[in-house]
Design a protein around this motif. Structure first.
Motif, short mmCIF file in Angstrom:
data_model
loop_
_atom_site.label_atom_id
_atom_site.label_comp_id
_atom_site.label_asym_id
_atom_site.label_seq_id
_atom_site.Cartn_x
_atom_site.Cartn_y
_atom_site.Cartn_z
N VAL A 89 -3.78 -0.60 7.16
CA VAL A 89 -2.40 -0.33 6.73
C VAL A 89 -2.22 1.15 6.38
N GLU A 90 -3.10 1.70 5.56
CA GLU A 90 -2.83 3.06 5.07
C GLU A 90 -2.87 4.10 6.19
N HIS A 91 -3.60 3.78 7.28
CA HIS A 91 -3.67 4.76 8.37
C HIS A 91 -2.45 4.72 9.29
N ALA A 92 -1.51 3.82 9.01
CA ALA A 92 -0.28 3.78 9.81
C ALA A 92 0.73 4.83 9.35
N ALA A 93 0.52 5.41 8.17
CA ALA A 93 1.47 6.39 7.64
C ALA A 93 1.13 7.81 8.11
N SER A 94 1.90 8.81 7.65
CA SER A 94 1.62 10.20 8.02
C SER A 94 0.31 10.68 7.42
N VAL A 153 0.83 -1.21 0.00
CA VAL A 153 0.00 0.00 0.00
C VAL A 153 0.86 1.26 0.00
N PRO A 154 0.66 2.16 -0.98
CA PRO A 154 1.42 3.41 -0.99
C PRO A 154 0.79 4.43 -0.05
N ALA A 155 1.62 5.30 0.52
CA ALA A 155 1.13 6.37 1.41
C ALA A 155 2.21 7.45 1.48
N TRP A 180 -11.21 -8.98 4.81
CA TRP A 180 -11.28 -8.58 3.41
C TRP A 180 -10.12 -7.67 3.05
N ILE A 181 -9.79 -7.64 1.79
CA ILE A 181 -8.72 -6.77 1.30
C ILE A 181 -8.95 -5.34 1.76
N GLU A 182 -10.19 -4.87 1.61
CA GLU A 182 -10.49 -3.47 1.96
C GLU A 182 -10.29 -3.21 3.45
N GLU A 183 -10.56 -4.22 4.27
CA GLU A 183 -10.38 -4.03 5.71
C GLU A 183 -8.91 -3.88 6.07
N CYS A 208 5.86 6.42 0.54
CA CYS A 208 6.38 5.19 1.12
C CYS A 208 5.46 4.07 0.65
N VAL A 209 5.97 2.85 0.68
CA VAL A 209 5.14 1.69 0.39
C VAL A 209 5.20 0.76 1.59
N MET A 210 4.03 0.56 2.21
CA MET A 210 3.94 -0.34 3.36
C MET A 210 3.47 -1.69 2.89
N GLU A 211 4.06 -2.74 3.44
CA GLU A 211 3.67 -4.10 3.08
C GLU A 211 3.23 -4.83 4.33
#
Lengths: 268, 268, 268, 268
Positions: free
Chosen positions: D191-196, D146-148, D183-186, D168-171
């Motif tokens: 994941v995406e909310h872990a970034a800035s 996931v990019p962020a 689910w993928i969306e969950e 950044c790309v989080m995996e």
């Protein structure tokens, strides 16, 4: 990168004093799901494209409006006709108020191919590129990247048995005469037959015997592949220009053999 | 792929009846260790190149002799002068008995760069491409791919604090006037100063403060980067032609922003 | 990312309350010129590595000091002994004040190989990975990625003539018994002989005849390649653990054939 | 590579004397169009997967039957349920008469995401990997890339204005408790909310102001990103194991910052 439709300073819209026009500016490497309609074939195909969208920017304008490129994409992606791709490019030109627009879409495409002897069904993946330039007129170039087998004539000639062969990837870019159509499947068939033999996704033993012997009966240098492809494209009057190449992943080297021909038939 | 210097049938040497000349045929994706001599800088640099070598093949000849390309490489690789690259291309032309030869070498190159405040030493990796065409005359194009930082003017303007910034990669291809020289380090300096700020391999905190504030003081759209680079290249009379672009890996998108300019100064 | 040796707030040095230790943190994808000393072979080799350097971070520390990784690299790169790589990893551990350090270097390496019949000199490019883990002890894994030729036994058996063959890339990762040495060239020789035949950078026609016939006389499935390689590695007592695979770029398909074996000889 | 259902010698079926079992053998890098059914979301999604399919081969059997892997794929691809992927892996195990089967599918997936202020619709591309192991039981690991946006706390702290930030790309790879669904969306949202801050495909100026300020208000080191993600995954009882990392494409360097955590919650 933003749009002008807001009560905020429009930095992009301001005047630029450097007097330097920009040939291409826009978004690159956008991944997007697309649907291709091929009236001639099995109709609807779903795939994922990597897309570049650019416009020309006149010397006096500071910046373009990047978000509009994506907005154009949103309106088209779910019903993209392979024979109407230039429409999307023209929409970019209009939406961005530019004199010149460029659209490039690259995507995997799957050809339904049966095994040569047993008829086992299979899907062969090829790479397709649609590239458009729109200003006063529209220019469209279609490119196919097609895997196949090449077998070396020299190796066959000088060896008591066997002959080195390998996977090759042939690439053909073509321009079509006005009012003509050339479907992906049509160009694919022309291209894959230029090699020593074709590749398949599913091969039973009778099929494997067939492709092995066919390659051995039909040895070709990388030079032969591009020449035979050139002869085939010369024979199709719908095609007015082509750029072709083949890259052979030599099984006896760690480097590749390569050959390339560019021809504009309109210039005789 | 073989050579004629043997008592074996020379398949490549036989006559071809298809009447199709080939623009480029040869070896692709050859990896090779090279040594660059840069009289102007710290002298000798070792790196690893990915090399393509091609010749034109006349319509009547069936094939070229692939092994000769590697033989030419063997004679040159350990003393390759960045200002004498065309010699290698001409040797390919002669050894392959061709009217036209093409040589492309791409390799990582390391620039010694001190941190802006603390002076900490570091090496910045850039990508360099040397491309030559030799027939009656020689054409040489040098390309540099240089990483830097871009900071968005719009984001800075409309936001109460901060501004999105990101790594960008600027690419500059240039042709040089006859009798002139342009060293890698010289072109590098011109290119990296077109961005909002430069990147470094080692940054201590005073350095990080410097680059952060410098980027914020110097916001540039991707359009500004290529325009400022164009202005700088226009001002250098050694450069007669250039093709430049910048790709910005937007920190707020998963796609990139891109701008490109091509200019032949000889055509005014 | 900065260092503590400055009169500025040390954000990284502050305390972290989340109670989450980090297994690996550091710099990734650093390109750097390195020099390998191989006492056993022609001595000094220059190449370019892509390097990852990580340390473990205890739960209470907010951040590591990224610039120190590069500083360690600066002190070592111009004299890196392939038999002393673990020293660099330990230096990272010490300089970063960590309990655990990880170093990974991947680089192209060139094997001097003469053509099998004519003895023509040539350089074959392979990929080498050095990977170290240092905590109380040091763990070192060397990986080679070696191209070769595979020829299909089934295709040969069922076909009246010919047999499909292709380039394959074999990968071998090994651990060595304490006090033992295994040079890149030694492991390379073991690996490349597991395939149907070897590849070369320069092949004259007598050489091409040799490799073509050798491959046909020595057909191997991807399963045979990894099994023969396993047998060879089992026979070398210096090797205590291995992970091997082969990927064959099938000339009759657009996908690849693959086989993999992992074995810890210390577990019998 | 062939099948036994023919009146031809079955080379693969013959006995092998080397006594070397093979952990994994099969087909690699098969591209295939797939359809995902996500009962929880908008139902049907079309994409293109790159697929690896392997089985374990006992020491006594010479070879596996490569064509069968593709035949299994043919029967499933047009109705692949993301919550029934293990069925495909078990079918491979049965069709290949193996004790152990492995299936890996990697594909781009598109998340419908509205711009944060204007609500402009857009599609964000992420990368998804489904990986299964089937023997007596089934093991399933889902990975999202996931990019962020990440913004450096140190740069913000020490600078008078601005702060370097970058894509950044989080995996995140996770295992799920028996009988649970994720689910993928969950997982994407976690994941995406872990970034800035998050990235979007379409941003108008009010949106760009929002993401710029949000990133500045929410600075995170690469260490913070993986720790915050670890805390979020610890809090979800459906997740029993995870391996997470973030790679930040530093805007002030040409290399990347990286951090990684692996945790098996079942081991406390």
């Amino acid at each position: 990168m933003t749009d002008t439709a807001q009560a905020m300073p429009d930095v992009q819209g301001s005047r630029d004093a450097r007097n330097v026009p920009i040939d291409r500016v826009g978004v690159k490497n956008v991944r997007y799901p697309i649907t291709l309609y091929c009236p001639r074939t099995s109709g609807q195909r779903h795939t994922v494209a990597t897309i570049d969208m650019y416009v020309a920017l006149p010397h006096h304008q500071k910046g373009t409006h990047m978000s509009r490129f994506l907005e154009v994409l949103n309106t088209h992606h779910d019903a993209l006709r392979s024979d109407q791709i230039t429409t999307v490019c023209r929409d970019i030109k209009d939406k961005l108020e530019a004199d010149h627009a460029h659209l490039r879409m690259e995507f995997p495409y799957f050809i339904d191919k049966e095994a040569p002897v047993t008829g086992q069904p299979g899907k062969l993946d090829i790479e397709v590129v649609f590239e458009c330039e729109s200003n006063a007129t529209d220019d469209f170039v279609m490119t196919l990247r097609v895997p196949a087998t090449s077998l070396c004539p020299c190796s066959k000639e000088i060896s008591d048995y066997g002959a080195h062969n390998q996977r090759c990837v042939m690439e053909a870019s073509v321009r079509i005469a006005p009012g003509q159509n050339l479907w992906i499947e049509e160009l694919f068939t022309i291209v894959e037959h230029a090699a020593s033999t074709q590749v398949f996704s599913v091969l039973k033993r009778p099929d494997e015997k067939w492709v092995t012997e066919r390659a051995y009966e039909n040895p070709k240098f990388v030079e032969d592949i591009v020449r035979d492809l050139a002869v085939a494209l010369d024979a199709d009057d719908r095609i007015t220009w082509y750029r072709i190449n083949s890259e052979n992943f030599e099984s006896i080297h760690s480097h590749n053999a390569y050959a390339e021909i560019i021809k504009d038939k309109r210039q005789g």
